[in-house]
Write a protein that holds these residues in place. Sequence first.
Motif, PDB file in Angstrom:
ATOM      1  N   LEU A   1       0.822  -1.201   0.000  1.00 52.20           N
ATOM      2  CA  LEU A   1       0.000   0.000   0.000  1.00 52.20           C
ATOM      3  C   LEU A   1       0.867   1.268   0.000  1.00 52.20           C
ATOM      4  N   ILE A   2       1.942   1.247   0.803  1.00 45.93           N
ATOM      5  CA  ILE A   2       2.819   2.414   0.919  1.00 45.93           C
ATOM      6  C   ILE A   2       3.623   2.639  -0.364  1.00 45.93           C
ATOM      7  N   THR A   3       4.171   1.563  -0.899  1.00 44.78           N
ATOM      8  CA  THR A   3       5.141   1.707  -1.995  1.00 44.78           C
ATOM      9  C   THR A   3       4.653   1.220  -3.352  1.00 44.78           C
ATOM     10  N   GLY A   4       3.646   0.382  -3.367  1.00 48.06           N
ATOM     11  CA  GLY A   4       3.193  -0.194  -4.630  1.00 48.06           C
ATOM     12  C   GLY A   4       4.000  -1.402  -5.069  1.00 48.06           C
ATOM     13  N   THR A   5       4.979  -1.811  -4.266  1.00 50.46           N
ATOM     14  CA  THR A   5       5.788  -2.987  -4.588  1.00 50.46           C
ATOM     15  C   THR A   5       5.491  -4.110  -3.603  1.00 50.46           C
ATOM     16  N   LYS A   6       5.654  -5.345  -4.077  1.00 46.72           N
ATOM     17  CA  LYS A   6       5.375  -6.508  -3.224  1.00 46.72           C
ATOM     18  C   LYS A   6       6.450  -6.739  -2.173  1.00 46.72           C
ATOM     19  N   GLU A   7       7.681  -6.614  -2.581  1.00 42.85           N
ATOM     20  CA  GLU A   7       8.800  -6.986  -1.720  1.00 42.85           C
ATOM     21  C   GLU A   7       9.405  -5.786  -1.006  1.00 42.85           C
ATOM     22  N   ALA A   8       9.510  -5.888   0.295  1.00 41.93           N
ATOM     23  CA  ALA A   8      10.203  -4.862   1.068  1.00 41.93           C
ATOM     24  C   ALA A   8      11.710  -5.089   0.921  1.00 41.93           C
ATOM     25  N   PRO A   9      12.484  -4.021   0.981  1.00 41.65           N
ATOM     26  CA  PRO A   9      13.928  -4.191   0.850  1.00 41.65           C
ATOM     27  C   PRO A   9      14.534  -4.865   2.072  1.00 41.65           C
ATOM     28  N   THR A  10      15.608  -5.582   1.828  1.00 39.47           N
ATOM     29  CA  THR A  10      16.392  -6.140   2.931  1.00 39.47           C
ATOM     30  C   THR A  10      17.620  -5.265   3.115  1.00 39.47           C
ATOM     31  N   PRO A  11      18.205  -5.276   4.301  1.00 43.22           N
ATOM     32  CA  PRO A  11      19.356  -4.406   4.558  1.00 43.22           C
ATOM     33  C   PRO A  11      20.563  -4.662   3.647  1.00 43.22           C
ATOM     34  N   THR A  12      20.655  -5.838   3.075  1.00 48.76           N
ATOM     35  CA  THR A  12      21.831  -6.151   2.263  1.00 48.76           C
ATOM     36  C   THR A  12      21.605  -6.004   0.760  1.00 48.76           C
ATOM     37  N   GLN A  13      20.451  -5.497   0.350  1.00 50.67           N
ATOM     38  CA  GLN A  13      20.220  -5.271  -1.074  1.00 50.67           C
ATOM     39  C   GLN A  13      20.951  -4.008  -1.501  1.00 50.67           C
ATOM     40  N   LYS A  14      21.893  -4.168  -2.392  1.00 54.74           N
ATOM     41  CA  LYS A  14      22.749  -3.059  -2.812  1.00 54.74           C
ATOM     42  C   LYS A  14      21.973  -1.966  -3.532  1.00 54.74           C
ATOM     43  N   ASP A  15      20.969  -2.345  -4.312  1.00 55.28           N
ATOM     44  CA  ASP A  15      20.251  -1.368  -5.127  1.00 55.28           C
ATOM     45  C   ASP A  15      19.153  -0.622  -4.373  1.00 55.28           C
ATOM     46  N   ARG A  16      19.003  -0.843  -3.082  1.00 56.77           N
ATOM     47  CA  ARG A  16      17.989  -0.148  -2.286  1.00 56.77           C
ATOM     48  C   ARG A  16      18.668   0.910  -1.426  1.00 56.77           C
ATOM     49  N   SER A  17      17.993   2.020  -1.237  1.00 58.86           N
ATOM     50  CA  SER A  17      18.577   3.135  -0.487  1.00 58.86           C
ATOM     51  C   SER A  17      18.467   2.912   1.022  1.00 58.86           C
TER      52      SER A  17
ATOM     53  N   VAL B   1       8.537   0.300   9.784  1.00 62.78           N
ATOM     54  CA  VAL B   1       7.146  -0.122   9.610  1.00 62.78           C
ATOM     55  C   VAL B   1       6.966  -1.559  10.087  1.00 62.78           C
ATOM     56  N   GLN B   2       7.907  -2.414   9.707  1.00 59.53           N
ATOM     57  CA  GLN B   2       7.823  -3.815  10.115  1.00 59.53           C
ATOM     58  C   GLN B   2       7.881  -3.946  11.633  1.00 59.53           C
ATOM     59  N   GLY B   3       8.790  -3.230  12.265  1.00 62.93           N
ATOM     60  CA  GLY B   3       8.907  -3.294  13.726  1.00 62.93           C
ATOM     61  C   GLY B   3       7.656  -2.808  14.430  1.00 62.93           C
ATOM     62  N   ALA B   4       7.077  -1.723  13.926  1.00 62.62           N
ATOM     63  CA  ALA B   4       5.852  -1.195  14.533  1.00 62.62           C
ATOM     64  C   ALA B   4       4.704  -2.197  14.403  1.00 62.62           C
ATOM     65  N   ILE B   5       4.569  -2.789  13.230  1.00 66.89           N
ATOM     66  CA  ILE B   5       3.483  -3.752  13.012  1.00 66.89           C
ATOM     67  C   ILE B   5       3.676  -4.987  13.878  1.00 66.89           C
ATOM     68  N   PHE B   6       4.896  -5.530  13.898  1.00 60.90           N
ATOM     69  CA  PHE B   6       5.146  -6.726  14.707  1.00 60.90           C
ATOM     70  C   PHE B   6       4.933  -6.434  16.196  1.00 60.90           C
TER      71      PHE B   6
ATOM     72  N   GLY C   1      17.179   5.010   3.051  1.00 53.44           N
ATOM     73  CA  GLY C   1      15.835   5.439   3.427  1.00 53.44           C
ATOM     74  C   GLY C   1      14.810   4.329   3.274  1.00 53.44           C
ATOM     75  N   GLU C   2      14.866   3.612   2.151  1.00 50.99           N
ATOM     76  CA  GLU C   2      13.931   2.501   1.927  1.00 50.99           C
ATOM     77  C   GLU C   2      14.111   1.409   2.975  1.00 50.99           C
ATOM     78  N   VAL C   3      15.362   1.063   3.212  1.00 46.59           N
ATOM     79  CA  VAL C   3      15.655  -0.021   4.157  1.00 46.59           C
ATOM     80  C   VAL C   3      15.202   0.352   5.572  1.00 46.59           C
ATOM     81  N   LEU C   4      15.509   1.586   5.984  1.00 48.98           N
ATOM     82  CA  LEU C   4      15.142   2.005   7.338  1.00 48.98           C
ATOM     83  C   LEU C   4      13.633   2.206   7.482  1.00 48.98           C
ATOM     84  N   LEU C   5      12.980   2.691   6.439  1.00 47.05           N
ATOM     85  CA  LEU C   5      11.524   2.814   6.489  1.00 47.05           C
ATOM     86  C   LEU C   5      10.881   1.438   6.610  1.00 47.05           C
TER      87      LEU C   5
END
Length: 96
Positions: A33-49, A59-64, A51-55
């Motif tokens: 809903l937030i991003t329009g993408t299925k997969e959330a970034p992982t901390p080790t994905q080189k092509d993700r910023s 969000v995941q921590g708050a929901i869990f 900001g994306e990783v920390l967001l």
Amino acid sequence: MNVNKLLYRPLGMLFGVLGGLAASALFGQVWKLITGTKEAPTPTQKDRSWGEVLLAASVQGAIFGLVKAAIDRGGATGYDKLTGEWPGDTNKYDGD
């Protein structure tokens, strides 16, 4: 250890597993809903910023955390209604 806490432990573990599954599914829907993408970034994905990783982690921590608290509280409340005994801490909150 209190007998009620011992009896509640397997139920608490089951609730925890079910809550984790529910939180994971909810996070996937919220992230989509937030991003329009299925997969959330992982901390080790080189092509993700950063900001994306920390967001995603925030969000995941708050929901869990929210789902865990709701499941734990609901389970303890249900156990109390069934048995008349609260399975957790019964110390009074002193407000300090």
